[in-house]
Design a protein around this motif. Structure first.
Motif, PDB file in Angstrom:
ATOM      1  N   SER A  47     107.477 -86.107 112.556  1.00 50.47           N
ATOM      2  CA  SER A  47     108.617 -85.320 112.074  1.00 50.47           C
ATOM      3  C   SER A  47     108.184 -84.061 111.321  1.00 50.47           C
ATOM      4  O   SER A  47     108.598 -83.831 110.194  1.00 50.47           O
ATOM      5  N   GLY A  48     107.357 -83.244 111.923  1.00 49.15           N
ATOM      6  CA  GLY A  48     106.992 -81.971 111.328  1.00 49.15           C
ATOM      7  C   GLY A  48     105.769 -81.994 110.435  1.00 49.15           C
ATOM      8  O   GLY A  48     105.423 -80.972 109.841  1.00 49.15           O
ATOM      9  N   ILE A  49     105.105 -83.122 110.326  1.00 51.08           N
ATOM     10  CA  ILE A  49     103.933 -83.209 109.449  1.00 51.08           C
ATOM     11  C   ILE A  49     102.802 -82.351 109.996  1.00 51.08           C
ATOM     12  O   ILE A  49     102.175 -81.586 109.255  1.00 51.08           O
ATOM     13  N   ALA A  50     102.536 -82.448 111.289  1.00 53.95           N
ATOM     14  CA  ALA A  50     101.444 -81.672 111.879  1.00 53.95           C
ATOM     15  C   ALA A  50     101.752 -80.177 111.857  1.00 53.95           C
ATOM     16  O   ALA A  50     100.840 -79.361 111.716  1.00 53.95           O
ATOM     17  N   THR A  51     103.023 -79.808 111.960  1.00 58.56           N
ATOM     18  CA  THR A  51     103.390 -78.396 111.878  1.00 58.56           C
ATOM     19  C   THR A  51     103.062 -77.843 110.501  1.00 58.56           C
ATOM     20  O   THR A  51     102.483 -76.757 110.375  1.00 58.56           O
ATOM     21  N   GLY A  52     103.410 -78.590 109.456  1.00 58.78           N
ATOM     22  CA  GLY A  52     103.090 -78.165 108.096  1.00 58.78           C
ATOM     23  C   GLY A  52     101.594 -78.068 107.865  1.00 58.78           C
ATOM     24  O   GLY A  52     101.105 -77.106 107.264  1.00 58.78           O
ATOM     25  N   ILE A  53     100.863 -79.049 108.372  1.00 58.81           N
ATOM     26  CA  ILE A  53      99.402 -79.020 108.230  1.00 58.81           C
ATOM     27  C   ILE A  53      98.828 -77.836 108.994  1.00 58.81           C
ATOM     28  O   ILE A  53      97.919 -77.150 108.513  1.00 58.81           O
ATOM     29  N   GLY A  54      99.363 -77.574 110.192  1.00 63.56           N
ATOM     30  CA  GLY A  54      98.894 -76.438 110.979  1.00 63.56           C
ATOM     31  C   GLY A  54      99.139 -75.109 110.293  1.00 63.56           C
ATOM     32  O   GLY A  54      98.281 -74.228 110.309  1.00 63.56           O
ATOM     33  N   ILE A  55     100.291 -74.963 109.653  1.00 61.42           N
ATOM     34  CA  ILE A  55     100.596 -73.715 108.942  1.00 61.42           C
ATOM     35  C   ILE A  55      99.647 -73.526 107.764  1.00 61.42           C
ATOM     36  O   ILE A  55      99.122 -72.427 107.543  1.00 61.42           O
ATOM     37  N   VAL A  56      99.405 -74.597 107.022  1.00 56.51           N
ATOM     38  CA  VAL A  56      98.479 -74.506 105.880  1.00 56.51           C
ATOM     39  C   VAL A  56      97.064 -74.186 106.357  1.00 56.51           C
ATOM     40  O   VAL A  56      96.372 -73.347 105.765  1.00 56.51           O
ATOM     41  N   LEU A  57      96.617 -74.845 107.435  1.00 58.81           N
ATOM     42  CA  LEU A  57      95.290 -74.546 107.983  1.00 58.81           C
ATOM     43  C   LEU A  57      95.210 -73.114 108.500  1.00 58.81           C
ATOM     44  O   LEU A  57      94.180 -72.451 108.353  1.00 58.81           O
ATOM     45  N   GLY A  58      96.286 -72.628 109.105  1.00 63.42           N
ATOM     46  CA  GLY A  58      96.316 -71.247 109.569  1.00 63.42           C
ATOM     47  C   GLY A  58      96.229 -70.250 108.427  1.00 63.42           C
ATOM     48  O   GLY A  58      95.555 -69.227 108.533  1.00 63.42           O
ATOM     49  N   MET A  59      96.908 -70.556 107.315  1.00 58.15           N
ATOM     50  CA  MET A  59      96.813 -69.682 106.140  1.00 58.15           C
ATOM     51  C   MET A  59      95.393 -69.681 105.591  1.00 58.15           C
ATOM     52  O   MET A  59      94.847 -68.630 105.247  1.00 58.15           O
ATOM     53  N   ALA A  60      94.783 -70.865 105.513  1.00 57.09           N
ATOM     54  CA  ALA A  60      93.409 -70.957 105.001  1.00 57.09           C
ATOM     55  C   ALA A  60      92.447 -70.207 105.918  1.00 57.09           C
ATOM     56  O   ALA A  60      91.572 -69.471 105.446  1.00 57.09           O
ATOM     57  N   GLY A  61      92.625 -70.376 107.225  1.00 58.40           N
ATOM     58  CA  GLY A  61      91.766 -69.656 108.165  1.00 58.40           C
ATOM     59  C   GLY A  61      91.965 -68.153 108.081  1.00 58.40           C
ATOM     60  O   GLY A  61      91.010 -67.379 108.173  1.00 58.40           O
ATOM     61  N   GLY A  62      93.202 -67.719 107.895  1.00 62.43           N
ATOM     62  CA  GLY A  62      93.473 -66.291 107.741  1.00 62.43           C
ATOM     63  C   GLY A  62      92.835 -65.724 106.487  1.00 62.43           C
ATOM     64  O   GLY A  62      92.289 -64.619 106.500  1.00 62.43           O
ATOM     65  N   ILE A  63      92.871 -66.482 105.405  1.00 58.26           N
ATOM     66  CA  ILE A  63      92.236 -66.031 104.161  1.00 58.26           C
ATOM     67  C   ILE A  63      90.730 -65.922 104.341  1.00 58.26           C
ATOM     68  O   ILE A  63      90.100 -64.957 103.885  1.00 58.26           O
ATOM     69  N   ILE A  64      90.145 -66.896 105.026  1.00 62.08           N
ATOM     70  CA  ILE A  64      88.702 -66.849 105.281  1.00 62.08           C
ATOM     71  C   ILE A  64      88.348 -65.618 106.111  1.00 62.08           C
ATOM     72  O   ILE A  64      87.368 -64.915 105.826  1.00 62.08           O
ATOM     73  N   LEU A  65      89.143 -65.324 107.144  1.00 57.85           N
ATOM     74  CA  LEU A  65      88.891 -64.141 107.951  1.00 57.85           C
ATOM     75  C   LEU A  65      89.026 -62.845 107.147  1.00 57.85           C
ATOM     76  O   LEU A  65      88.240 -61.918 107.299  1.00 57.85           O
ATOM     77  N   VAL A  66      90.030 -62.790 106.281  1.00 54.22           N
ATOM     78  CA  VAL A  66      90.222 -61.596 105.454  1.00 54.22           C
ATOM     79  C   VAL A  66      89.031 -61.405 104.524  1.00 54.22           C
ATOM     80  O   VAL A  66      88.515 -60.287 104.388  1.00 54.22           O
ATOM     81  N   VAL A  67      88.563 -62.473 103.911  1.00 51.18           N
ATOM     82  CA  VAL A  67      87.428 -62.356 102.997  1.00 51.18           C
ATOM     83  C   VAL A  67      86.169 -61.938 103.755  1.00 51.18           C
ATOM     84  O   VAL A  67      85.408 -61.093 103.288  1.00 51.18           O
ATOM     85  N   ARG A  68      85.960 -62.514 104.925  1.00 49.31           N
ATOM     86  CA  ARG A  68      84.767 -62.156 105.711  1.00 49.31           C
ATOM     87  C   ARG A  68      84.818 -60.719 106.204  1.00 49.31           C
ATOM     88  O   ARG A  68      83.817 -60.017 106.205  1.00 49.31           O
TER      89      ARG A  68
END
Length: 78
Positions: free
Chosen positions: A51-72
């Motif tokens: 019921s949307g758990i993986a979607t929420g986890i995916g959004i959080v992981l996407g934000m973390a990955g985006g932050i890592i890319l921005v820092v790099r």
């Protein structure tokens, strides 16, 4: 006057945008990460019938990955 112009950028991977370009680059990394990984999470939700758990986890992981890319990409001044 003609000699005062900057040569055009070569478009290499070491080119770091300046000013507003950095802001747009950072914003696009964050939004793209959220959309891509959120969509992958949505697909996992549909597959596992959760019921949307993986979607929420995916959004959080996407934000973390985006932050890592921005820092790099933009975090270290040259």
């Amino acid at each position: 006057m003609a000699g005062d112009q900057k040569p055009p950028s070569t478009g290499g991977s070491d080119d770091v945008p300046s000013g507003a370009g950095q802001g747009w680059t950072a914003l696009s990394y964050l939004i793209a990460g959220m959309l891509v990984w959120g969509f992958i999470g949505w697909l996992v939700d549909r597959w596992l019938d959760t019921s949307g758990i993986a979607t929420g986890i995916g959004i959080v992981l996407g934000m973390a990955g985006g932050i890592i890319l921005v820092v790099r990409k933009l975090g270290t001044p040259q």
